[in-house]
Write a protein that holds these residues in place. Structure first.
Motif, PDB file in Angstrom:
ATOM      1  N   MET A   1      32.713 -14.289  21.927  1.00 30.25           N
ATOM      2  CA  MET A   1      32.648 -15.508  21.124  1.00 30.25           C
ATOM      3  C   MET A   1      32.575 -16.769  21.990  1.00 30.25           C
ATOM      4  N   THR A   2      32.783 -16.632  23.316  1.00 28.52           N
ATOM      5  CA  THR A   2      32.704 -17.795  24.203  1.00 28.52           C
ATOM      6  C   THR A   2      31.331 -18.443  24.121  1.00 28.52           C
ATOM      7  N   LYS A   3      30.287 -17.619  24.077  1.00 30.73           N
ATOM      8  CA  LYS A   3      28.924 -18.135  24.008  1.00 30.73           C
ATOM      9  C   LYS A   3      28.715 -18.912  22.710  1.00 30.73           C
ATOM     10  N   LEU A   4      29.198 -18.384  21.592  1.00 32.16           N
ATOM     11  CA  LEU A   4      29.050 -19.052  20.300  1.00 32.16           C
ATOM     12  C   LEU A   4      29.790 -20.384  20.292  1.00 32.16           C
ATOM     13  N   ARG A   5      30.992 -20.405  20.818  1.00 36.24           N
ATOM     14  CA  ARG A   5      31.756 -21.657  20.881  1.00 36.24           C
ATOM     15  C   ARG A   5      31.004 -22.716  21.679  1.00 36.24           C
ATOM     16  N   LEU A   7      27.812 -22.830  22.381  1.00 34.59           N
ATOM     17  CA  LEU A   7      26.571 -23.178  21.692  1.00 34.59           C
ATOM     18  C   LEU A   7      26.824 -24.257  20.645  1.00 34.59           C
ATOM     19  N   LEU A   8      27.833 -24.045  19.820  1.00 38.67           N
ATOM     20  CA  LEU A   8      28.136 -25.007  18.753  1.00 38.67           C
ATOM     21  C   LEU A   8      28.706 -26.308  19.323  1.00 38.67           C
ATOM     22  N   ARG A   9      29.424 -26.198  20.415  1.00 38.44           N
ATOM     23  CA  ARG A   9      29.958 -27.411  21.041  1.00 38.44           C
ATOM     24  C   ARG A   9      28.816 -28.281  21.557  1.00 38.44           C
ATOM     25  N   CYS A  10      27.783 -27.649  22.131  1.00 38.38           N
ATOM     26  CA  CYS A  10      26.614 -28.399  22.597  1.00 38.38           C
ATOM     27  C   CYS A  10      25.927 -29.106  21.438  1.00 38.38           C
ATOM     28  N   TYR A  11      25.835 -28.409  20.297  1.00 39.00           N
ATOM     29  CA  TYR A  11      25.232 -29.044  19.121  1.00 39.00           C
ATOM     30  C   TYR A  11      26.065 -30.234  18.670  1.00 39.00           C
ATOM     31  N   ALA A  12      27.400 -30.068  18.647  1.00 37.30           N
ATOM     32  CA  ALA A  12      28.284 -31.157  18.216  1.00 37.30           C
ATOM     33  C   ALA A  12      28.182 -32.363  19.141  1.00 37.30           C
ATOM     34  N   ASN A  29      15.810 -19.716  15.422  1.00 40.73           N
ATOM     35  CA  ASN A  29      16.274 -19.374  14.073  1.00 40.73           C
ATOM     36  C   ASN A  29      17.755 -18.993  14.080  1.00 40.73           C
ATOM     37  N   THR A  30      18.178 -18.283  15.135  1.00 34.43           N
ATOM     38  CA  THR A  30      19.595 -17.920  15.241  1.00 34.43           C
ATOM     39  C   THR A  30      20.455 -19.157  15.433  1.00 34.43           C
ATOM     40  N   VAL A  31      19.977 -20.081  16.292  1.00 34.58           N
ATOM     41  CA  VAL A  31      20.715 -21.331  16.504  1.00 34.58           C
ATOM     42  C   VAL A  31      20.821 -22.102  15.194  1.00 34.58           C
ATOM     43  N   ARG A  32      19.720 -22.175  14.442  1.00 34.73           N
ATOM     44  CA  ARG A  32      19.731 -22.896  13.155  1.00 34.73           C
ATOM     45  C   ARG A  32      20.722 -22.249  12.186  1.00 34.73           C
ATOM     46  N   LYS A  33      20.799 -20.908  12.195  1.00 43.32           N
ATOM     47  CA  LYS A  33      21.729 -20.210  11.303  1.00 43.32           C
ATOM     48  C   LYS A  33      23.170 -20.576  11.637  1.00 43.32           C
ATOM     49  N   TYR A  34      23.511 -20.585  12.936  1.00 48.35           N
ATOM     50  CA  TYR A  34      24.870 -20.945  13.342  1.00 48.35           C
ATOM     51  C   TYR A  34      25.171 -22.406  13.031  1.00 48.35           C
ATOM     52  N   VAL A  35      24.179 -23.270  13.269  1.00 51.45           N
ATOM     53  CA  VAL A  35      24.373 -24.700  13.009  1.00 51.45           C
ATOM     54  C   VAL A  35      24.591 -24.947  11.523  1.00 51.45           C
ATOM     55  N   LYS A  55      38.628 -15.478  12.859  1.00 46.78           N
ATOM     56  CA  LYS A  55      38.127 -16.516  11.957  1.00 46.78           C
ATOM     57  C   LYS A  55      36.680 -16.869  12.288  1.00 46.78           C
ATOM     58  N   LEU A  56      36.356 -16.909  13.580  1.00 45.14           N
ATOM     59  CA  LEU A  56      34.969 -17.182  13.974  1.00 45.14           C
ATOM     60  C   LEU A  56      34.035 -16.098  13.453  1.00 45.14           C
ATOM     61  N   LEU A  57      34.443 -14.846  13.585  1.00 47.23           N
ATOM     62  CA  LEU A  57      33.634 -13.742  13.070  1.00 47.23           C
ATOM     63  C   LEU A  57      33.425 -13.866  11.565  1.00 47.23           C
ATOM     64  N   GLU A  58      34.469 -14.246  10.885  1.00 50.62           N
ATOM     65  CA  GLU A  58      34.402 -14.364   9.426  1.00 50.62           C
ATOM     66  C   GLU A  58      33.429 -15.460   8.997  1.00 50.62           C
ATOM     67  N   ILE A  59      33.459 -16.602   9.706  1.00 52.76           N
ATOM     68  CA  ILE A  59      32.627 -17.742   9.314  1.00 52.76           C
ATOM     69  C   ILE A  59      31.177 -17.573   9.755  1.00 52.76           C
ATOM     70  N   PHE A  60      30.970 -17.167  11.012  1.00 49.18           N
ATOM     71  CA  PHE A  60      29.625 -17.220  11.576  1.00 49.18           C
ATOM     72  C   PHE A  60      28.895 -15.887  11.600  1.00 49.18           C
ATOM     73  N   LEU A  61      29.609 -14.779  11.572  1.00 52.74           N
ATOM     74  CA  LEU A  61      28.949 -13.476  11.620  1.00 52.74           C
ATOM     75  C   LEU A  61      29.241 -12.634  10.392  1.00 52.74           C
ATOM     76  N   ASN A  62      29.958 -13.193   9.437  1.00 48.37           N
ATOM     77  CA  ASN A  62      30.300 -12.503   8.187  1.00 48.37           C
ATOM     78  C   ASN A  62      31.057 -11.196   8.423  1.00 48.37           C
ATOM     79  N   ASN A  63      31.564 -11.056   9.657  1.00 49.81           N
ATOM     80  CA  ASN A  63      32.364  -9.886  10.032  1.00 49.81           C
ATOM     81  C   ASN A  63      31.637  -8.562   9.770  1.00 49.81           C
ATOM     82  N   ARG A  64      30.286  -8.595   9.878  1.00 49.85           N
ATOM     83  CA  ARG A  64      29.515  -7.374   9.642  1.00 49.85           C
ATOM     84  C   ARG A  64      29.154  -6.745  10.985  1.00 49.85           C
TER      85      ARG A  64
END
Length: 219
Positions: A1-5, A7-12, A29-35, A55-64
């Protein structure tokens, strides 16, 4: 999840989706989905950095998360050691893939193996993004092992260094075989590179070359 954090921090922080996609080796497209999910969540950058993995998995990856296959699990177990080996002289992703297939004949092809290596490298370390204005700098260094030049008439074999200069904005590259890394050969190679590029930059940036650096500055 470090990469996802990250990535989103750069967007913020205002980084463009195209730049994020390039820096993190993730499709746009993946970046747009996370954003989009980040915007819908209403989270602040501070909350994002302190949020639990679950919580990150639940919000951004739907825990699937699907259970990986035995072949994938075997590769994932080997990747950390392969990445460490890449720091050794002469070791490449292609040579590691050959070693991998010798031990696992039914393993992944080169493209999937290379993707696994790249994803691991960008998952375990933060990635920065630097803007390079056109014509601002030229990076110079000597590449890899020495090569050899053979005199066809005398049969004499001489070792040569490989000088490389690159424009970071366009990745336009100049290479030249030179006799040594001495100052006079470095200066001549830089002159030839400038003639090849057709202009002079604001600065020529060496990678700590002895012939180019007279005194280090750690400040």
């Amino acid at each position: 999840m470090t990469k996802l954090r990250n990535l989103l921090r750069c967007y913020a922080m205002g980084m463009a989706i195209k730049s994020i996609s390039s820096a993190f080796h993730v499709s746009r497209n993946t970046v747009r989905k996370y954003v989009r999910r980040y915007q819908e969540s209403g989270l602040t950058p501070e909350q994002l950095m302190t949020m639990s993995e679950e919580k990150l998995l639940e919000i951004f990856l739907n825990n699937r998360s699907r259970k990986p296959t035995p072949r994938k699990e075997a590769l994932e177990a080997l990747v950390p050691d392969y990445v460490k080996q890449l720091s050794r002289k002469g070791v490449t992703v292609k040579s590691l893939h050959k070693e991998y297939l010798r031990e696992h004949p039914d393993g992944y092809l080169y493209s999937n193996f290379k993707r696994a290596i790249r994803q691991y490298k960008y998952q375990v370390r933060a990635v920065g993004h630097a803007e390079h204005p056109a014509g601002d700098q030229i990076y110079v260094d000597y590449a890899g092992d020495k090569l050899e030049i053979v005199d066809a008439e005398a049969g004499e074999v001489r070792s040569v260094e490989v000088f490389v200069a690159i424009l970071p904005c366009s990745h336009y590259t100049y290479c030249e075989a030179v006799w040594s890394q001495k100052k006079e050969d470095l200066i001549l190679a830089c002159e030839n590179a400038l003639r090849f590029f057709g202009g002079a930059p604001t600065a020529i940036v060496p990678d700590n070359l002895k012939a180019a650096v007279t005194q280090s500055d750690l400040g």
